[in-house]
Write an enzyme that holds these catalytic residues in place. Sequence first.
Site, PDB file in Angstrom:
ATOM      1  N   HIS A 225      43.362 -28.778  61.691  1.00  0.00           N
ATOM      2  CA  HIS A 225      42.744 -30.066  61.383  1.00  0.00           C
ATOM      3  C   HIS A 225      41.421 -30.215  62.139  1.00  0.00           C
ATOM      4  O   HIS A 225      41.412 -30.281  63.367  1.00  0.00           O
ATOM      5  CB  HIS A 225      43.727 -31.175  61.786  1.00  0.00           C
ATOM      6  CG  HIS A 225      43.240 -32.554  61.559  1.00  0.00           C
ATOM      7  ND1 HIS A 225      42.910 -33.404  62.594  1.00  0.00           N
ATOM      8  CD2 HIS A 225      43.014 -33.249  60.418  1.00  0.00           C
ATOM      9  CE1 HIS A 225      42.527 -34.569  62.099  1.00  0.00           C
ATOM     10  NE2 HIS A 225      42.580 -34.503  60.787  1.00  0.00           N
TER      11      HIS A 225
ATOM     12  N   GLU B  31      40.260 -26.624  58.128  1.00  0.00           N
ATOM     13  CA  GLU B  31      39.744 -27.788  57.403  1.00  0.00           C
ATOM     14  C   GLU B  31      38.249 -28.023  57.621  1.00  0.00           C
ATOM     15  O   GLU B  31      37.733 -27.833  58.724  1.00  0.00           O
ATOM     16  CB  GLU B  31      40.498 -29.052  57.851  1.00  0.00           C
ATOM     17  CG  GLU B  31      40.146 -30.241  56.966  1.00  0.00           C
ATOM     18  CD  GLU B  31      40.497 -31.587  57.569  1.00  0.00           C
ATOM     19  OE1 GLU B  31      40.486 -31.754  58.799  1.00  0.00           O
ATOM     20  OE2 GLU B  31      40.759 -32.512  56.774  1.00  0.00           O
TER      21      GLU B  31
ATOM     22  N   ASP C  18      35.671 -31.318  56.744  1.00  0.00           N
ATOM     23  CA  ASP C  18      35.322 -32.607  56.152  1.00  0.00           C
ATOM     24  C   ASP C  18      33.847 -32.510  55.775  1.00  0.00           C
ATOM     25  O   ASP C  18      33.039 -32.055  56.581  1.00  0.00           O
ATOM     26  CB  ASP C  18      35.538 -33.744  57.157  1.00  0.00           C
ATOM     27  CG  ASP C  18      37.014 -33.981  57.431  1.00  0.00           C
ATOM     28  OD1 ASP C  18      37.789 -34.090  56.466  1.00  0.00           O
ATOM     29  OD2 ASP C  18      37.395 -34.056  58.617  1.00  0.00           O
TER      30      ASP C  18
ATOM     31  N   HIS D 150      33.363 -35.358  60.221  1.00  0.00           N
ATOM     32  CA  HIS D 150      34.457 -36.209  59.757  1.00  0.00           C
ATOM     33  C   HIS D 150      33.988 -37.580  59.296  1.00  0.00           C
ATOM     34  O   HIS D 150      34.417 -38.086  58.268  1.00  0.00           O
ATOM     35  CB  HIS D 150      35.526 -36.392  60.837  1.00  0.00           C
ATOM     36  CG  HIS D 150      36.612 -37.320  60.393  1.00  0.00           C
ATOM     37  ND1 HIS D 150      36.577 -38.680  60.637  1.00  0.00           N
ATOM     38  CD2 HIS D 150      37.730 -37.095  59.665  1.00  0.00           C
ATOM     39  CE1 HIS D 150      37.640 -39.243  60.079  1.00  0.00           C
ATOM     40  NE2 HIS D 150      38.355 -38.311  59.492  1.00  0.00           N
TER      41      HIS D 150
ATOM     42  N   GLU E  14      37.454 -31.262  52.517  1.00  0.00           N
ATOM     43  CA  GLU E  14      37.708 -32.623  52.050  1.00  0.00           C
ATOM     44  C   GLU E  14      36.393 -33.272  51.625  1.00  0.00           C
ATOM     45  O   GLU E  14      35.424 -33.277  52.379  1.00  0.00           O
ATOM     46  CB  GLU E  14      38.356 -33.491  53.153  1.00  0.00           C
ATOM     47  CG  GLU E  14      38.526 -34.940  52.682  1.00  0.00           C
ATOM     48  CD  GLU E  14      39.128 -35.880  53.729  1.00  0.00           C
ATOM     49  OE1 GLU E  14      39.636 -35.392  54.760  1.00  0.00           O
ATOM     50  OE2 GLU E  14      39.068 -37.101  53.497  1.00  0.00           O
TER      51      GLU E  14
HETATM   52 CA    CA Z   1      40.077 -34.588  56.740  1.00  0.00          CA
END
Ligand code: CA
Length: 348
Positions: free
Chosen positions: A32, A59, A61, A74, A158
């Site tokens: 994460h 991950e 973002d 993020h 994301e």
């Molecule tokens: Ca995220």
Amino acid sequence: MNLTNQMMGLLLMATLVMHSVQAADGKIVIAHRGASGYLPEHTLASKVLAHAMGADYIEQDVVMTSDNELVVLHDLTLDRVTDVAEKFTDRAREDGAHYVIDFTLAELRTLHVTESPAANQRFPAGASRFGIHTLAEEIELIQGLNKTTGREVGIYPEIKSPWFHHLEGKDSATAILRVLRDYGYDSMDDSVFLQTFDFNELKRIHEELFPALEMEIPLVQLIAHNEWGETMEWDSKQWINYDYNWMREDGGMTDLAVYADGVGPAMDMIVSYDSSLEEIKISNLVGRANAAGLQVHPYTFRLDPGRMPAYITDFNALLELFLVEAGVDGVFTDFPDVAVRFVDALVD
Ligand code: CA
């Protein structure tokens, strides 16, 4: 090598192959924001560490800049993790925040990235030297490490607040898909999950963007609590807070499965925060999602003091509760090394 040794060798190889097949079929560990329990989130350093720790996916973002570049951050704003307020003294919006979308990539490259001072048990705020990078640069880093280590680590980008980007006249989803396709992520077999909290955008990707770009990759619908105000929706008159409740009601998972391949719920949607050690309350979300053909990857597993659910005291017990008892397919965690050790022990 005599025949017996050769046989032994073959047997050993068969066992190793079986293990890797089991692991591939099994639970996944998603780093994460990188190994963000150990290094400032979304820095390239935190991604390298996550790769070395054996994460299955890392991950990203993704937010868009004023000159339409994609950067890995993020927040829509820069204030929590950079020195933007010192470097650009007159660029805040009326709410006092500095928005990524108001800055060029060249401007963002002058900023120092730091651990948030609020996370005082983590990497020292302001220490060392970290910066902002693009989505393409991060993919090149991970693919480069995949080449040099021989380990295929996937990416898990994301699309941050697509509705906000549209409001600002930007189509970040299309830009992200183009980058993914350029780097070889264009089919359902590729090591990628594309996630978003915005169902309207997920649906648009599945119905319009995939056919237009001649690609299709696994999609994950993230599920928020309404009170977070995570997603806004235009109701033909005004912007309203998106109502997520239908996703967790009867038939919701089946409806989601038309467009998505997995869901990313908050962990308390699976194990209620009302639980205690004596009485763990597990919802039927995982069963209903799996029955609809959806994988379940809850967020966020953190072991630092004060950041585990109150109903449990041991991080491995928390992983056991979710991965074994509740039966989730993977976890988003800031501490990929601990989760990888746990999952490896399950496979053995
Ligand atoms: Ca995220």
